[in-house]
Design an enzyme around this catalytic site. Structure first.
Site, PDB file in Angstrom:
ATOM      1  N   MET A 115       0.750  -1.117   0.036  1.00  0.00           N
ATOM      2  CA  MET A 115      -0.011  -0.050  -0.178  1.00  0.00           C
ATOM      3  C   MET A 115       1.003   0.998   0.043  1.00  0.00           C
ATOM      4  O   MET A 115       0.411   1.919   0.728  1.00  0.00           O
ATOM      5  CB  MET A 115      -0.857  -0.188   1.514  1.00  0.00           C
ATOM      6  CG  MET A 115      -1.631  -1.049   0.852  1.00  0.00           C
ATOM      7  SD  MET A 115      -2.690  -1.209  -0.191  1.00  0.00           S
ATOM      8  CE  MET A 115      -3.913   0.416  -0.193  1.00  0.00           C
TER       9      MET A 115
ATOM     10  N   LEU B 238       4.308   3.885  -6.261  1.00  0.00           N
ATOM     11  CA  LEU B 238       5.989   4.126  -5.828  1.00  0.00           C
ATOM     12  C   LEU B 238       6.071   5.400  -6.896  1.00  0.00           C
ATOM     13  O   LEU B 238       5.884   6.068  -7.525  1.00  0.00           O
ATOM     14  CB  LEU B 238       5.713   2.416  -6.491  1.00  0.00           C
ATOM     15  CG  LEU B 238       6.011   1.442  -5.684  1.00  0.00           C
ATOM     16  CD1 LEU B 238       6.186  -0.250  -7.327  1.00  0.00           C
ATOM     17  CD2 LEU B 238       7.786   1.510  -4.828  1.00  0.00           C
TER      18      LEU B 238
ATOM     19  N   ASN C 117       1.112  -6.512 -10.233  1.00  0.00           N
ATOM     20  CA  ASN C 117       0.804  -4.940  -9.803  1.00  0.00           C
ATOM     21  C   ASN C 117      -0.603  -6.085  -9.410  1.00  0.00           C
ATOM     22  O   ASN C 117      -0.901  -7.233 -10.979  1.00  0.00           O
ATOM     23  CB  ASN C 117       0.281  -4.327  -9.652  1.00  0.00           C
ATOM     24  CG  ASN C 117      -0.475  -3.633  -8.357  1.00  0.00           C
ATOM     25  OD1 ASN C 117      -0.267  -4.403  -7.147  1.00  0.00           O
ATOM     26  ND2 ASN C 117      -0.906  -3.092  -7.930  1.00  0.00           N
TER      27      ASN C 117
ATOM     28  N   HIS D  65      -4.667  -5.344  -8.983  1.00  0.00           N
ATOM     29  CA  HIS D  65      -5.710  -4.833  -8.368  1.00  0.00           C
ATOM     30  C   HIS D  65      -7.223  -4.823  -9.007  1.00  0.00           C
ATOM     31  O   HIS D  65      -7.128  -6.392  -9.538  1.00  0.00           O
ATOM     32  CB  HIS D  65      -5.446  -3.511  -9.683  1.00  0.00           C
ATOM     33  CG  HIS D  65      -6.258  -2.560  -9.103  1.00  0.00           C
ATOM     34  ND1 HIS D  65      -6.035  -1.595  -7.954  1.00  0.00           N
ATOM     35  CD2 HIS D  65      -7.640  -1.684  -9.581  1.00  0.00           C
ATOM     36  CE1 HIS D  65      -6.931  -0.434  -8.054  1.00  0.00           C
ATOM     37  NE2 HIS D  65      -8.005  -1.483  -8.806  1.00  0.00           N
TER      38      HIS D  65
ATOM     39  N   THR E  27       3.192   0.596 -14.447  1.00  0.00           N
ATOM     40  CA  THR E  27       4.154   1.496 -14.891  1.00  0.00           C
ATOM     41  C   THR E  27       4.351   3.017 -13.882  1.00  0.00           C
ATOM     42  O   THR E  27       3.851   2.180 -12.950  1.00  0.00           O
ATOM     43  CB  THR E  27       3.417   2.246 -16.074  1.00  0.00           C
ATOM     44  OG1 THR E  27       2.108   2.254 -16.544  1.00  0.00           O
ATOM     45  CG2 THR E  27       3.619   0.883 -17.543  1.00  0.00           C
TER      46      THR E  27
ATOM     47  N   LEU F  51      -0.449   5.141 -12.252  1.00  0.00           N
ATOM     48  CA  LEU F  51      -1.402   4.370 -10.686  1.00  0.00           C
ATOM     49  C   LEU F  51      -1.996   3.429 -11.357  1.00  0.00           C
ATOM     50  O   LEU F  51      -2.838   3.788 -12.298  1.00  0.00           O
ATOM     51  CB  LEU F  51      -1.677   5.010 -10.003  1.00  0.00           C
ATOM     52  CG  LEU F  51      -2.749   4.704  -8.581  1.00  0.00           C
ATOM     53  CD1 LEU F  51      -1.471   3.863  -7.687  1.00  0.00           C
ATOM     54  CD2 LEU F  51      -2.932   5.496  -7.605  1.00  0.00           C
TER      55      LEU F  51
END
Length: 217
Positions: free
Chosen positions: A94, A97, A111, A113, A145, A148
């Site tokens: 959480m 980045l 990731n 999601h 990438t 977000l």
């Protein structure tokens, strides 16, 4: 790729249910990957106990110890790179980045999601799907990438939205699918079948659809 030659570092912030799915998958004889390190930004994260029980080394890089997001991410890069992983996996990590971090691992950073991207980037995805009256919902594994939740999707799993669903009941069904598709995507990467070219994901040298491969849960 033969053997468990693909080393995977996993970043967590919480309970680590997707981490557990990856640990379970990596323990299978035919698995082409192993989890080499689990790193959390929260020392109390239960996922650290899951990793320790599985015999996987852990460390904590507490974001509260750093004066800026950039300083934290540089320390995180240093902690990850000590393991020389082939792939870095975000599993309920959480933190937003920095571009520097994302560029450092470009093409080898995944990731998951809890929505059918590009729908519902960001937080509260289950509530937003219910408020929109959607008939289906799901989860997406994607390359990371600088945008977000905007990297190229690899694989999605869908679940029907049922009458009387709450964000909690919908989340629980989506999570079951997360635990199936995350190890699948990591396996594809470990087998050298999955790549990122430009802003698209490729599987077996074939460009994937803009929404990735869609599976029905």
């Amino acid at each position: 790729m033969s053997g468990k030659n693909c080393k995977v570092a996993v970043l967590i912030s919480g309970s680590g249910s997707n981490l557990q799915a990856l640990l379970t998958a990596s323990n299978k004889t035919e698995a082409p990957f192993s989890v080499c390190k689990v790193i959390s930004n929260r020392p109390e994260a239960y996922g650290l106990a899951r990793a320790a029980e599985a015999g996987v080394p852990t460390s904590v890089v507490d974001h509260h110890d750093f004066s800026s997001r950039e300083a934290f991410d540089r320390a995180l890069i240093e902690a990850i790179d000590r393991q020389s992983p082939d792939l870095v996996v975000l599993a309920g990590f959480m933190r937003i980045l920095t571009p520097e971090f994302v560029r450092h691992y470009r093409g080898r950073l995944l990731n998951i999601h809890p929505s059918l991207l590009p729908k519902y980037q960001g937080l509260h995805t289950h509530r937003r799907a219910l408020q929109a009256g959607d008939s289906e919902h799901g989860a997406t594994v994607h390359f990371v990438t600088e945008e977000l939740d905007g990297g190229p999707p690899i694989v999605q799993a869908t679940v029907p939205v049922q009458a009387g669903d709450t964000p909690e009941t919908l989340a629980s069904r989506v999570q079951v699918q997360e635990h199936a598709i995350y190890p699948l995507a990591v396996t594809w990467f470990a087998e050298h079948r999955l790549h990122m070219r430009g802003e698209r994901a490729l599987l077996d040298d074939t460009l994937l659809p803009h929404s990735g491969i869609r599976l029905t849960g």
